[in-house]
Design a protein around this motif. Structure first.
Motif, PDB file in Angstrom:
ATOM      1  N   ALA A   1       0.896  -1.630   0.411  1.00  0.00           N
ATOM      2  CA  ALA A   1       0.621   0.114  -0.049  1.00  0.00           C
ATOM      3  C   ALA A   1       1.053   1.097   0.126  1.00  0.00           C
ATOM      4  O   ALA A   1       0.703   2.768  -0.732  1.00  0.00           O
ATOM      5  N   LYS A   2       1.255   1.156   0.580  1.00  0.00           N
ATOM      6  CA  LYS A   2       2.542   1.888   0.922  1.00  0.00           C
ATOM      7  C   LYS A   2       3.166   2.832  -0.219  1.00  0.00           C
ATOM      8  O   LYS A   2       3.212   3.933  -0.957  1.00  0.00           O
ATOM      9  N   PHE A   3       3.539   1.831  -1.774  1.00  0.00           N
ATOM     10  CA  PHE A   3       3.659   2.084  -3.117  1.00  0.00           C
ATOM     11  C   PHE A   3       2.726   3.283  -3.542  1.00  0.00           C
ATOM     12  O   PHE A   3       3.398   4.369  -4.328  1.00  0.00           O
ATOM     13  N   TYR A   4       1.877   3.518  -2.844  1.00  0.00           N
ATOM     14  CA  TYR A   4       0.114   4.296  -3.554  1.00  0.00           C
ATOM     15  C   TYR A   4       0.814   5.853  -2.986  1.00  0.00           C
ATOM     16  O   TYR A   4      -0.881   6.690  -3.607  1.00  0.00           O
ATOM     17  N   LEU A   5       1.653   6.202  -2.063  1.00  0.00           N
ATOM     18  CA  LEU A   5       1.546   7.100  -1.437  1.00  0.00           C
ATOM     19  C   LEU A   5       0.598   8.572  -2.054  1.00  0.00           C
ATOM     20  O   LEU A   5       0.430   9.258  -1.704  1.00  0.00           O
ATOM     21  N   PRO A   6       2.297   8.456  -3.069  1.00  0.00           N
ATOM     22  CA  PRO A   6       1.527   9.429  -3.862  1.00  0.00           C
ATOM     23  C   PRO A   6       0.592  10.172  -4.558  1.00  0.00           C
ATOM     24  O   PRO A   6       0.003  11.207  -5.074  1.00  0.00           O
ATOM     25  N   LEU A   7       0.029   8.819  -5.344  1.00  0.00           N
ATOM     26  CA  LEU A   7      -1.373   8.870  -5.894  1.00  0.00           C
ATOM     27  C   LEU A   7      -2.418   8.944  -4.093  1.00  0.00           C
ATOM     28  O   LEU A   7      -3.309  10.189  -4.690  1.00  0.00           O
ATOM     29  N   ALA A   8      -2.472   8.676  -2.992  1.00  0.00           N
ATOM     30  CA  ALA A   8      -2.694   9.384  -2.120  1.00  0.00           C
ATOM     31  C   ALA A   8      -3.112  10.255  -2.035  1.00  0.00           C
ATOM     32  O   ALA A   8      -3.817  11.507  -1.695  1.00  0.00           O
ATOM     33  N   LYS A   9      -2.322  11.038  -1.875  1.00  0.00           N
ATOM     34  CA  LYS A   9      -1.440  12.779  -1.899  1.00  0.00           C
ATOM     35  C   LYS A   9      -1.985  13.585  -3.119  1.00  0.00           C
ATOM     36  O   LYS A   9      -2.939  13.977  -2.667  1.00  0.00           O
ATOM     37  N   ALA A  10      -2.187  12.908  -3.927  1.00  0.00           N
ATOM     38  CA  ALA A  10      -2.601  13.991  -5.043  1.00  0.00           C
ATOM     39  C   ALA A  10      -3.901  13.809  -4.974  1.00  0.00           C
ATOM     40  O   ALA A  10      -4.397  15.014  -5.471  1.00  0.00           O
ATOM     41  N   LEU A  11      -4.579  12.967  -4.734  1.00  0.00           N
ATOM     42  CA  LEU A  11      -5.872  12.557  -4.507  1.00  0.00           C
ATOM     43  C   LEU A  11      -6.212  13.388  -2.956  1.00  0.00           C
ATOM     44  O   LEU A  11      -7.688  14.064  -3.494  1.00  0.00           O
ATOM     45  N   HIS A  12      -5.795  13.758  -2.304  1.00  0.00           N
ATOM     46  CA  HIS A  12      -6.745  14.293  -1.432  1.00  0.00           C
ATOM     47  C   HIS A  12      -5.714  15.998  -1.465  1.00  0.00           C
ATOM     48  O   HIS A  12      -6.649  16.526  -0.903  1.00  0.00           O
ATOM     49  N   ALA A  13      -5.193  15.997  -1.766  1.00  0.00           N
ATOM     50  CA  ALA A  13      -4.733  17.628  -2.457  1.00  0.00           C
ATOM     51  C   ALA A  13      -6.070  17.887  -3.374  1.00  0.00           C
ATOM     52  O   ALA A  13      -6.389  19.305  -3.428  1.00  0.00           O
ATOM     53  N   ALA A  14      -6.505  17.291  -4.134  1.00  0.00           N
ATOM     54  CA  ALA A  14      -8.091  17.545  -4.616  1.00  0.00           C
ATOM     55  C   ALA A  14      -8.652  17.501  -4.372  1.00  0.00           C
ATOM     56  O   ALA A  14      -9.674  17.817  -4.843  1.00  0.00           O
ATOM     57  N   GLY A  15      -8.913  16.981  -2.704  1.00  0.00           N
ATOM     58  CA  GLY A  15     -10.095  17.610  -1.890  1.00  0.00           C
ATOM     59  C   GLY A  15     -10.996  15.984  -1.577  1.00  0.00           C
ATOM     60  O   GLY A  15     -11.680  16.110  -0.813  1.00  0.00           O
ATOM     61  N   LEU A  16     -10.160  14.938  -0.984  1.00  0.00           N
ATOM     62  CA  LEU A  16     -10.694  14.057  -1.245  1.00  0.00           C
ATOM     63  C   LEU A  16     -10.302  13.733   0.114  1.00  0.00           C
ATOM     64  O   LEU A  16      -9.039  13.449   0.483  1.00  0.00           O
ATOM     65  N   SER A  17     -10.740  12.117   0.951  1.00  0.00           N
ATOM     66  CA  SER A  17     -10.471  12.036   1.708  1.00  0.00           C
ATOM     67  C   SER A  17      -9.907  10.315   0.915  1.00  0.00           C
ATOM     68  O   SER A  17     -10.524   9.891   0.467  1.00  0.00           O
ATOM     69  N   VAL A  18      -8.886  10.063   2.130  1.00  0.00           N
ATOM     70  CA  VAL A  18      -8.209   9.123   1.289  1.00  0.00           C
ATOM     71  C   VAL A  18      -7.578   7.554   2.210  1.00  0.00           C
ATOM     72  O   VAL A  18      -7.426   8.563   3.323  1.00  0.00           O
TER      73      VAL A  18
END
Length: 255
Positions: A53-70
């Motif tokens: 799961a930690k591999f997807y941290l950049p994706l999670a951060k990008a979605l969070h920056a777009a205004g979503l809970s991740v």
């Protein structure tokens, strides 16, 4: 700071807010990037085979920056999930879809009451997302898959039929005989034997019939009504456009 002190410093991923979730025979750590508004839609990221799961941290951060809970979580036997692969009993698609994801989804509903849940799955994670959505109408607001296609041998196109048949069935045979897949052909990382034999069976038949499964997943997939976005990636050997397009035919009623 000394090298030893730096080595003990928590990583950015392990410092995220977390939930501990118990499933049947397994425990998971769900990492969270919550939005300020608790009613904001939640996106749960589900990994590919042998991916942490930690591999997807950049994706999670990008979605969070777009205004979503991740939220992110490892699949059973991977990453932070316990027990580690080969330290517990074997498992297949049934455990992932019918035990683990319902427990994680329930924990997210409790943490974000009233917030719509969306699933974003990569490869195997996308298959698990679609099967869970089909079996639990009303629990998921939408599904996005990336590099998720059927591995049905005929979906690969005539030039790859023989390759798809022998390689995937070889993986299934090794996993059945050894009880697990050690990594190598097509799938470099280790995987549970039951997951790989279910995967190989799907490749032979195009049907989703996990060992011990409680649902007619092929029928339920045809009844999915939530928005579904299937994304193919150029040069993806396991999820080329032809395979993603074939998977799309299995969810004909989706928006």
């Amino acid at each position: 700071m000394s090298v030893s002190e730096a080595g003990r410093r928590p990583s950015e991923f392990s410092s995220l807010e977390s939930l501990t979730v118990a499933s049947e025979g397994a425990t998971f750590v769900v990492r969270l990037l919550p939005a300020a508004d608790p009613a904001t839609p939640v996106v749960l990221v589900l990994p590919a085979m042998a991916m942490k799961a930690k591999f997807y941290l950049p994706l999670a951060k990008a979605l969070h920056a777009a205004g979503l809970s991740v939220a992110t979580v490892d699949l059973r036997g991977q990453g932070e999930a316990k027990p580690a692969l080969r330290e517990g009993p074997d498992f297949g698609y049934r455990e992932l879809v019918e035990d683990d994801l319902p427990a994680v989804a329930a924990a997210l509903r409790a943490r974000f009451p009233g917030a719509p849940l969306h699933l974003l799955g990569h490869s195997l994670g996308g298959q698990i997302a679609l099967l869970f959505t089909a079996a639990h109408p009303g629990q998921v607001a939408g599904v996005v898959t990336i590099g998720t296609g059927t591995v049905f041998w005929r979906a690969f196109g005539p030039r790859r039929w023989a390759e798809a048949l022998w390689k995937i069935q070889w993986i299934g045979l090794v996993a059945k005989v050894r009880g697990w897949w050690p990594g190598g052909v097509l799938i470099p990382g280790a995987m549970a034997g039951g997951v790989m034999t279910d995967w190989a069976r799907h490749s032979r038949t195009s049907r989703y019939r996990p060992r011990g499964g409680s649902h007619d997943y092929d029928r339920l997939l045809r009844e999915v009504r939530v928005p579904v976005l299937l994304i193919s990636l150029a040069e993806d050997t396991l999820g080329p456009k032809s395979n993603v397009d074939f998977l799309a035919t299995r969810v004909p009623s989706q928006r």
